[in-house]
Design an enzyme around this catalytic site. Structure first.
Site, PDB file in Angstrom:
ATOM      1  N   GLU A   4      36.941  40.028  40.630  1.00 27.18           N
ATOM      2  CA  GLU A   4      37.203  41.722  40.955  1.00 27.18           C
ATOM      3  C   GLU A   4      36.649  40.883  42.631  1.00 27.18           C
ATOM      4  OE1 GLU A   4      38.317  43.568  39.097  1.00 27.18           O
ATOM      5  OE2 GLU A   4      36.910  42.821  38.092  1.00 27.18           O
ATOM      6  N   ASP A  57      41.490  39.630  44.890  1.00 28.96           N
ATOM      7  CA  ASP A  57      43.084  39.633  45.010  1.00 28.96           C
ATOM      8  C   ASP A  57      43.222  40.074  45.952  1.00 28.96           C
ATOM      9  OD1 ASP A  57      42.330  42.165  44.768  1.00 28.96           O
ATOM     10  OD2 ASP A  57      43.513  42.682  43.573  1.00 28.96           O
ATOM     11  N   LEU A  87      42.627  50.755  33.479  1.00 29.72           N
ATOM     12  CA  LEU A  87      43.555  49.435  32.511  1.00 29.72           C
ATOM     13  C   LEU A  87      44.908  49.430  33.177  1.00 29.72           C
ATOM     14  CD1 LEU A  87      41.854  50.646  28.983  1.00 29.72           C
ATOM     15  CD2 LEU A  87      41.492  48.923  30.628  1.00 29.72           C
ATOM     16  N   GLU A 127      54.808  50.761  43.197  1.00 33.61           N
ATOM     17  CA  GLU A 127      53.481  50.901  43.585  1.00 33.61           C
ATOM     18  C   GLU A 127      53.223  50.948  44.830  1.00 33.61           C
ATOM     19  OE1 GLU A 127      48.969  50.940  41.245  1.00 33.61           O
ATOM     20  OE2 GLU A 127      51.378  50.295  40.462  1.00 33.61           O
ATOM     21  N   ASP A 178      47.526  43.764  38.253  1.00 37.79           N
ATOM     22  CA  ASP A 178      48.410  44.244  37.386  1.00 37.79           C
ATOM     23  C   ASP A 178      49.614  44.248  36.223  1.00 37.79           C
ATOM     24  OD1 ASP A 178      45.527  45.602  38.110  1.00 37.79           O
ATOM     25  OD2 ASP A 178      46.900  47.434  38.725  1.00 37.79           O
ATOM     26  N   TYR A 195      36.111  51.652  49.285  1.00 35.15           N
ATOM     27  CA  TYR A 195      37.192  50.196  48.985  1.00 35.15           C
ATOM     28  C   TYR A 195      37.456  49.719  50.554  1.00 35.15           C
ATOM     29  CZ  TYR A 195      40.957  48.481  46.580  1.00 35.15           C
ATOM     30  OH  TYR A 195      42.545  47.367  46.290  1.00 35.15           O
TER      31      TYR A 195
END
Length: 399
Positions: free
Chosen positions: A35, A38, A142, A177, A189, A241
């Protein structure tokens, strides 16, 4: 085909008056471990799930792309020649000013990214109608967005004969995206959704983009993955974040490395003497999480899935204490699942809400769900949404 696939076909028939030429699908994904690694060029271990998005498609005789979906009754259409002007400005502009609804920016953005991939002249292709239906849960971390992108690029690669590799498809999804929608995500993803395999995870090196399947053995060992959606909403675009990303960048800069990927656990003692306490703890999470991903891959191969529980729990503790992205609901979900006998559990996703996952014996699923629900009720939290997911195959042509 599944009821969701049938819904896409029926929607296409209502839109066009004829049957689709093809139906393609792609899954959502869950992240087993890794987590916030990336964007630090580290390692991740996601897997595709059985919940899928379906795209029923057919070619048009003009140069129009028209998209519709079961979650918005209003079709959106754009001339293919107008796509560069629509998405060529600042990321997400077309969505922000209302030129394209956000849901439609995903498939239309994929078409734009596919036509402009490689920087050369866009290929001459026909227009296309796309009807989308999905059963990927929204808001549970998800990646319903990657499922839309994967189904769309699978279909366009087929109809437009683009000859794309799976990694090229994933890159196109990420471009859509990042630029069409304006969400600053990595490529995890899309890789998981496109390259997934049954009962396997996808080990991804986020620097080299090398990806390979890793056998999970959950089905063989009688294990299920329980998703515990806390229903606590979160936004990656706001303070927490962004602050975590900035801390990681600062830590890498002060440690004299390109990214935190270049540090090992052995460097943490030196880092403690260089970095302030908060930055050190952020760096410690990334460095140890990268190692946990590698250890999980090795443990799955050498000992099997029942031996990874401690790594999952350690990941959660690190996110709770060092990265500080958990919330009481996530901690309650993890603790209740473990107290009920789960092999391992951890929060998953960007944090500040969202979902936890627990690795649970098939026969203990109902008891674990009940224990988690009871713990939430005792704490005065909203009842969580709980369901299992199965590691499944990636992008597919279904018809």
């Amino acid at each position: 085909m599944t009821p969701t696939a049938d819904s896409a076909v029926q929607l296409f028939e209502r839109l066009t008056g004829s049957a689709p030429e093809r139906v393609w699908s792609a899954p959502g994904r869950a992240n087993l471990i890794g987590e916030h690694t990336d964007y630090n060029e580290g390692f991740v271990l996601p897997f595709a799930i059985e919940h899928r998005t379906y795209a029923a498609v057919g070619r048009r005789r003009d140069g129009i792309i028209r998209v519709t979906s079961t979650f918005d009754p209003n079709p959106v259409e754009v001339a293919l020649v107008e796509l560069p002007a629509l998405f060529g400005g600042s990321p997400g502009d077309a969505v922000r000013v209302g030129d394209v609804p956000e849901w439609a920016a995903y498939p239309i953005g994929v078409a734009w990214a596919a036509l402009t991939a490689g920087g050369g002249a866009a290929p001459s292709v026909p227009g296309v109608d796309i009807a989308i239906s999905s059963d990927v849960p929204i808001g549970a971390g998800l990646s319903s967005s990657a499922a839309i992108e994967g189904a769309t690029i699978g279909a366009l690669d087929d109809l437009w004969a683009l000859g794309l590799t799976p990694l090229e498809m994933a890159k196109i999804g990420r471009t859509a995206e990042n630029h069409a929608v304006g969400a600053p995500t990595g490529i995890m993803d899309q890789v998981a959704s496109i390259m997934g395999q049954t009962d396997a995870a996808t080990f991804l090196d986020c620097r080299s983009l090398e990806a390979r399947p890793v056998d999970l053995g959950f089905a063989r060992e009688g294990l299920s993955v329980l998703v515990i959606d806390t229903q606590v909403t979160h936004s990656h675009s706001t303070g927490g974040y962004r602050e975590r990303r900035e801390s990681c960048e600062r830590g890498a800069r002060e440690m004299g490395v390109r990214s935190l990927r270049d540090l090992t656990v052995g460097d943490l003692e030196r880092a403690k003497g260089i970095l302030d306490d908060v930055t050190f703890r952020r760096v410690a999470h990334i460095v140890t999480e990268n190692q946990r991903v590698l250890d999980t891959v090795d443990t799955l191969r050498s000992e099997g899935p029942r031996a990874i529980g401690g790594l999952l729990v350690a990941s959660h503790v690190s996110m709770r204490d060092d990265f500080e992205i958990s919330v009481p609901e996530l901690d309650t979900a993890v603790t209740a699942a473990l107290d009920s006998g789960a092999v391992g559990a951890r929060m998953t996703g960007g944090g500040f809400g969202g979902a936890a996952i627990a690795l649970v014996e098939h026969g203990r699923i109902d008891a674990t769900k009940a224990a988690v629900a009871a713990a939430f009720e005792t704490a005065g939290f909203r009842e969580p949404h709980q369901f299992t997911v199965t590691p499944s195959h990636g992008v597919l042509r279904d018809a």
